[in-house]
Design an enzyme around this catalytic site. Structure first.
Site, PDB file in Angstrom:
ATOM      1  N   GLY A 147       0.684  -1.523   0.088  1.00 49.15           N
ATOM      2  CA  GLY A 147       0.107   0.339  -0.089  1.00 49.15           C
ATOM      3  C   GLY A 147       1.120   1.590   0.023  1.00 49.15           C
ATOM      4  O   GLY A 147       2.082   1.451   0.020  1.00 49.15           O
ATOM      5  N   LYS A 148       0.092   2.164  -0.253  1.00 41.32           N
ATOM      6  CA  LYS A 148       0.996   3.527  -0.212  1.00 41.32           C
ATOM      7  C   LYS A 148      -0.158   4.809  -0.120  1.00 41.32           C
ATOM      8  O   LYS A 148      -0.859   4.649  -0.713  1.00 41.32           O
ATOM      9  CB  LYS A 148       2.093   3.937  -1.641  1.00 41.32           C
ATOM     10  CG  LYS A 148       2.936   4.250  -1.006  1.00 41.32           C
ATOM     11  CD  LYS A 148       3.942   3.636  -0.364  1.00 41.32           C
ATOM     12  CE  LYS A 148       4.960   4.933  -0.527  1.00 41.32           C
ATOM     13  NZ  LYS A 148       6.430   4.505   0.048  1.00 41.32           N
ATOM     14  N   GLY A 149       0.410   5.697   0.752  1.00 40.59           N
ATOM     15  CA  GLY A 149      -0.680   6.746   0.879  1.00 40.59           C
ATOM     16  C   GLY A 149       0.066   8.082   0.846  1.00 40.59           C
ATOM     17  O   GLY A 149       1.447   7.989   0.522  1.00 40.59           O
TER      18      GLY A 149
END
Ligand code: NAD
Length: 424
Positions: free
Chosen positions: A113-115
């Site tokens: 994931g990444k944000g």
């Protein structure tokens, strides 16, 4: 340079195209089913939120935030949150898939994931950063959780930001849930050894690579680019282990000592002067020149796109240990292969950080904290086993280490998807 050359250089330096090239190569060699490739190329979920925040001067501003969960096939999504003015959904999407591959290479039970939030932290106060963090967390809260998605720090976010995230999540769920995020302060469920983990992981895989060249740390010369968290820690730990760090390269110059630099003294100098240059026990050197020094190990730990079609032909290292993310372009991969450089690809070499983040998550869920020796021993075990898995894979499939790392990662994620089957 001609326009065509400019365009092709721009393409070469595009890290997402580089990742795609490597994905394609791995999928082709694995003879992966087209449909499965589609699943792996596409994120499971992308969330965009618009975050209203009251600024200190009384104005109301709206920031855009993203969270992308690329894959949850092997476990909860895992990956950092970055705050920067140039964050884009394309970048976050690509970085999320990068995390899936990295977690799979070291075989830890996480997806990717990444944000990111589009903002300029250099002009924001602590209060404004806190309000952005809390509202961003609240807006994506149903997608977060120790079993769903576990963020971590990334560019311009730190332990404090993770503490605010953990607190916001905990206030909403009405219970303290430290395992919702990693990279927290030690007093709030952080792990011992996290700060050193990425540099330490680089050292463990470098030690394994040395054995293949029948070298020992005492006989190995190392050039390190970047003297920050990863490069500085790697330098400190490798020097302690007996490696001869002959050069350190920073953004404003390099220092060189053929007998090996005194890393502790260089750290003191850099802290006092704000720069490594003019260190009394070394010669100053041009940055480019230092990159091309004859050495056993080159450890780029600064930024992406350092080793390109322009620089790769001039490298004189035996082993390239990629501490940074994406330091080598896909075009340079081929040049390195022709030159016989032994590459320890980034998705393995710098995975020590996410591995100790995994330990942090485990310790938070156990409610029982390990001493630093245990953290380091378990990190060593994972890094060494992953290195050996990668070597076996590259030998079995007769591919270079980078291709092998991507093949191994894709294979593991695809296997999990097949085992789970498609629901409804
Ligand atoms: P950092 O900011 O602590 O250190 C980077 C260092 O590189 C700084 O000292 C900076 O001055 C120097 N630098 C910048 N541009 C340079 C240039 N052109 N030439 C030489 N030096 C230059 O960052 P970090 O956390 O050490 O991360 C470095 C790299 O490692 C990044 O690619 C990051 O994505 C990757 N990485 C970091 C971690 C981690 O745990 N920190 C984990 C995995 C990957």
């Amino acid at each position: 340079m001609t326009v065509a050359a400019d365009v092709s250089m721009e393409r070469e330096l595009n890290p997402w195209l580089a990742a795609e090239t490597r994905f394609n190569e791995a999928a082709r060699r694995l003879e992966m089913d087209e449909g499965l490739q589609k699943v792996l190329r596409t994120p499971s979920r992308e969330i965009t939120v618009y975050i209203p925040v009251l600024l200190d001067d009384g104005r109301l501003e709206v920031f855009t935030g993203y969270r992308v969960q690329h894959s949850i096939a092997r476990g909860p999504a895992k990956g950092g949150i970055r705050y920067a003015p140039d964050v884009t959904i394309e970048e976050v999407r690509a970085l999320a898939s990068w995390m899936s591959w990295k977690c799979a290479v070291v075989n830890i039970p996480f997806g990717g994931g990444k944000g990111g939030v589009i903002c300029d932290p250099s002009v924001l106060s602590q209060g404004e950063l806190e309000r952005i963090t809390r509202r961003y967390t609240a807006d994506i809260i149903e997608f977060l959780g120790p079993e769903k998605d576990v963020p971590a720090p990334d560019m311009n976010t730190n332990e404090q930001v993770m503490a605010w995230l953990m607190d916001t999540y905990s206030m909403h769920t009405r219970q303290t849930t430290t395992a919702v995020v990693t990279g927290k302060p030690l007093d709030l469920g952080g792990s011992r050894g996290r700060k050193e983990a990425t540099g330490r992981g680089c050292m463990f895989v470098a030690l394994e690579a040395l054995k293949r060249f029948k070298l020992t740390p005492e006989t190995a010369r190392v050039v390190i680019q970047g003297f920050g968290n990863v490069g500085g820690m790697a330098a400190r730990l490798m020097a302690k282990a007996g490696f001869k760090i002959i050069a350190v390269i920073e953004y404003d110059g390099a220092v060189y000592n053929s007998n090996g630099l005194d890393i502790e003294a260089l750290m003191k100098h850099a802290k006092e002067r704000g720069s490594v240059v003019d260190f009394s026990e070394a010669e100053n050197m041009d940055r480019e020149e230092a990159l091309f020094l004859e050495t056993d190990i080159l450890l780029p730990a600064a930024k992406e796109n350092v080793i390109t079609s322009q620089t790769a032909p001039k490298l004189r290292c035996k082993i390239l240990c990629e501490g940074a993310n994406g330091p080598t372009t896909a075009v340079a991969d081929e040049i390195l292969q022709d030159k016989g450089v032994f590459v320890i690809p980034d998705i393995l070499a710098n995975a020590g950080g996410v591995t100790v983040s995994y330990f942090e998550w485990v310790q938070d869920r156990q409610g029982f904290f390990w001493n630093e020796d245990l953290v380091n021993t378990r990190l060593e075990e994972i890094m060494v086993n992953s290195f050996r898995d990668l070597m076996a894979y590259s030998e079995k499939h007769r591919v270079n280490n980078r291709t092998a790392a991507y093949m191994l990662a894709l294979d593991r994620v695809a296997f999990a998807i097949k085992l789970r089957g498609l629901y409804a």
